[in-house]
Design a protein around this motif. Structure first.
Motif, mmCIF file in Angstrom:
data_model
loop_
_atom_site.group_PDB
_atom_site.id
_atom_site.type_symbol
_atom_site.label_atom_id
_atom_site.label_comp_id
_atom_site.label_asym_id
_atom_site.label_seq_id
_atom_site.Cartn_x
_atom_site.Cartn_y
_atom_site.Cartn_z
ATOM 1 N N LYS A 142 17.046 -5.061 29.761
ATOM 2 C CA LYS A 142 16.394 -4.757 28.497
ATOM 3 C C LYS A 142 16.191 -3.333 28.448
ATOM 4 O O LYS A 142 15.663 -2.674 29.441
ATOM 5 C CB LYS A 142 14.936 -5.197 28.507
ATOM 6 C CG LYS A 142 15.003 -6.848 28.666
ATOM 7 C CD LYS A 142 13.766 -7.562 28.323
ATOM 8 C CE LYS A 142 12.432 -7.144 29.350
ATOM 9 N NZ LYS A 142 11.248 -7.670 29.260
ATOM 10 N N LEU A 143 16.578 -2.559 27.287
ATOM 11 C CA LEU A 143 16.571 -1.254 27.183
ATOM 12 C C LEU A 143 14.802 -0.741 26.745
ATOM 13 O O LEU A 143 14.375 -1.544 25.999
ATOM 14 C CB LEU A 143 17.340 -0.869 26.082
ATOM 15 C CG LEU A 143 18.781 -0.922 26.280
ATOM 16 C CD1 LEU A 143 19.736 -0.395 25.033
ATOM 17 C CD2 LEU A 143 19.217 -0.223 27.457
ATOM 18 N N LEU A 162 17.836 0.538 40.341
ATOM 19 C CA LEU A 162 19.039 0.788 39.530
ATOM 20 C C LEU A 162 18.636 0.770 37.950
ATOM 21 O O LEU A 162 19.209 1.533 37.265
ATOM 22 C CB LEU A 162 20.193 -0.230 39.836
ATOM 23 C CG LEU A 162 20.669 -0.111 41.361
ATOM 24 C CD1 LEU A 162 21.581 -1.342 41.528
ATOM 25 C CD2 LEU A 162 21.323 1.296 41.362
ATOM 26 N N ALA A 163 17.956 -0.371 37.571
ATOM 27 C CA ALA A 163 17.729 -0.408 35.963
ATOM 28 C C ALA A 163 16.923 0.601 35.600
ATOM 29 O O ALA A 163 17.232 1.556 34.418
ATOM 30 C CB ALA A 163 16.877 -1.662 35.676
ATOM 31 N N GLN A 164 15.656 1.116 36.311
ATOM 32 C CA GLN A 164 15.148 2.510 35.947
ATOM 33 C C GLN A 164 16.066 3.651 35.815
ATOM 34 O O GLN A 164 15.673 4.641 35.071
ATOM 35 C CB GLN A 164 14.060 2.501 36.978
ATOM 36 C CG GLN A 164 12.739 1.204 36.885
ATOM 37 C CD GLN A 164 11.852 1.517 37.875
ATOM 38 O OE1 GLN A 164 11.595 2.153 38.624
ATOM 39 N NE2 GLN A 164 10.937 0.348 37.772
ATOM 40 N N ALA A 165 16.847 3.752 36.984
ATOM 41 C CA ALA A 165 17.693 4.891 36.944
ATOM 42 C C ALA A 165 18.463 5.222 35.910
ATOM 43 O O ALA A 165 18.919 6.302 35.452
ATOM 44 C CB ALA A 165 18.640 5.105 38.322
ATOM 45 N N PHE A 166 18.867 4.167 34.962
ATOM 46 C CA PHE A 166 19.716 4.180 34.083
ATOM 47 C C PHE A 166 18.886 3.795 32.770
ATOM 48 O O PHE A 166 19.383 3.433 31.460
ATOM 49 C CB PHE A 166 20.731 3.123 33.734
ATOM 50 C CG PHE A 166 21.938 3.638 34.807
ATOM 51 C CD1 PHE A 166 22.645 4.453 34.547
ATOM 52 C CD2 PHE A 166 21.801 3.036 36.217
ATOM 53 C CE1 PHE A 166 23.694 4.774 35.335
ATOM 54 C CE2 PHE A 166 22.580 3.599 37.051
ATOM 55 C CZ PHE A 166 23.724 4.289 36.561
ATOM 56 N N GLY A 167 17.359 4.051 32.780
ATOM 57 C CA GLY A 167 16.533 4.047 31.572
ATOM 58 C C GLY A 167 16.323 2.599 31.001
ATOM 59 O O GLY A 167 16.451 2.214 29.922
ATOM 60 N N ALA A 168 16.346 1.689 31.874
ATOM 61 C CA ALA A 168 16.256 0.077 31.472
ATOM 62 C C ALA A 168 15.372 -0.649 32.416
ATOM 63 O O ALA A 168 14.855 0.082 33.380
ATOM 64 C CB ALA A 168 17.461 -0.709 31.497
ATOM 65 N N GLU A 169 15.112 -1.839 31.995
ATOM 66 C CA GLU A 169 14.303 -2.655 32.900
ATOM 67 C C GLU A 169 14.933 -4.176 33.153
ATOM 68 O O GLU A 169 15.643 -4.380 32.317
ATOM 69 C CB GLU A 169 12.769 -2.417 32.421
ATOM 70 C CG GLU A 169 12.641 -3.328 31.046
ATOM 71 C CD GLU A 169 11.278 -3.264 30.598
ATOM 72 O OE1 GLU A 169 10.888 -4.106 29.634
ATOM 73 O OE2 GLU A 169 10.442 -2.556 31.178
ATOM 74 N N LEU A 170 14.235 -4.590 34.417
ATOM 75 C CA LEU A 170 15.008 -5.943 34.450
ATOM 76 C C LEU A 170 14.395 -7.068 33.531
ATOM 77 O O LEU A 170 13.216 -7.172 33.054
ATOM 78 C CB LEU A 170 14.795 -6.494 35.886
ATOM 79 C CG LEU A 170 15.423 -5.700 36.983
ATOM 80 C CD1 LEU A 170 14.950 -6.321 38.472
ATOM 81 C CD2 LEU A 170 16.685 -5.687 36.769
ATOM 82 N N GLY A 171 15.354 -7.618 32.976
ATOM 83 C CA GLY A 171 15.030 -8.996 32.364
ATOM 84 C C GLY A 171 14.954 -10.370 33.303
ATOM 85 O O GLY A 171 14.618 -10.419 34.056
ATOM 86 N N ALA A 188 27.560 -12.217 28.616
ATOM 87 C CA ALA A 188 28.075 -11.250 27.797
ATOM 88 C C ALA A 188 27.454 -10.087 27.270
ATOM 89 O O ALA A 188 27.950 -9.004 26.847
ATOM 90 C CB ALA A 188 28.676 -12.067 26.501
ATOM 91 N N ASN A 189 25.936 -10.427 27.496
ATOM 92 C CA ASN A 189 25.132 -9.235 26.950
ATOM 93 C C ASN A 189 24.847 -8.256 28.299
ATOM 94 O O ASN A 189 25.545 -8.348 29.277
ATOM 95 C CB ASN A 189 23.743 -9.774 26.824
ATOM 96 C CG ASN A 189 23.029 -10.378 27.784
ATOM 97 O OD1 ASN A 189 23.759 -11.295 28.486
ATOM 98 N ND2 ASN A 189 21.901 -10.376 28.114
#
Length: 248
Positions: free
Chosen positions: A246-247, A172-181, A24-25
């Motif tokens: 993770k943002l 993909l995560a870095q392209a949207f300003g996030a990182e993998l959890g 859900a997150n």
């Protein structure tokens, strides 16, 4: 309005089902894939063995006799009991009718079995086929290229697919300003296939000089005895991964 309401009620359970396999997150679902190629060092030869006689019992006995002679050479060609598969008996009855008189001359019985033999040394394929043909076992359905390193290749392809999934997820995560959890779920799939054709669409041929010279002595075209075998084996792996996001 009733029509729109009905469509919504039908689609809503499907949407709920599709979302039930992801958290859900915040998350990201990626697929990693990889393909490894190797030259075959083993081969599986699939024969269709037939016999036609006046009775089914005679046809079966003649058929089994030729198959037994083929398998007696297991030591010479390097295959064991576990490398042989023999199907159950299939049979048909043919009523023979004279072409000139048109009268029935009797029944003939066809007995048929499929025999699969796996050779651990691919270099013995030609010689083994020559021997089979000497026993009138000459209907070859297919030759499959195999590798003795299949388990190792599957593991290699799986690891490459995992690395590919991680690289895709990170990008993909870095392209949207996030990182993998953390990893939420993983599913994998692997398969292997024989590549029968090269880039030009031409089948690869195993035709030894021995086979070629035999055909020449019998005044036959060597291409009437050509056997096909893929030059490469492809081992594919696919990984589906759902990561938490993770943002930064």
């Amino acid at each position: 309005m009733k029509l729109i309401t009905s469509i919504f009620l039908i689609l809503f359970p499907l949407i709920s089902f599709a979302n039930s396999s992801v958290p859900a997150n915040r998350h990201i679902a990626v697929q990693g894939s990889a393909e490894v190629f190797v030259e075959p060092d083993m081969a599986q030869i699939i024969f269709e063995v037939k016999s036609t006689e006046d009775t089914l019992l005679e046809a079966k006995r003649e058929l089994d006799g030729r198959i037994s002679l083929l398998l007696e050479q297991s030591d010479k060609y390097g295959f064991g009991q576990d490398d042989v598969y023999i199907s159950g008996l299939k049979s048909k009855v043919y009523t023979m009718i004279g072409t000139e008189s048109g009268t029935v001359s009797g029944d003939k019985y066809l007995a048929l079995k499929t025999v699969k033999v796996t050779l651990k040394d691919i270099k013995k394929v030609d010689e083994f086929i020559d021997f089979a043909q000497s026993l009138k076992i000459d209907n070859i359905k297919k030759i499959n290229g195999l590798s003795s390193k299949a388990t190792q290749l599957e593991a290699e392809a799986t690891q490459l697919a995992i690395d590919n999934a991680k690289a895709k997820g990170n990008k993909l995560a870095q392209a949207f300003g996030a990182e993998l959890g953390k990893v939420y779920s993983v599913s994998s799939y692997s398969s292997s296939a024989d590549y029968d054709y090269d880039a030009g669409g031409v089948k690869h041929i195993i035709l030894s000089s021995h086979r070629n010279s035999m055909a020449a002595r019998n005044n036959e075209s060597p291409f009437t005895q050509q056997q096909y075998l893929g030059a490469k084996i492809s081992v594919k792996a696919s990984i589906n991964v759902v990561f938490d996001l993770k943002l930064k």
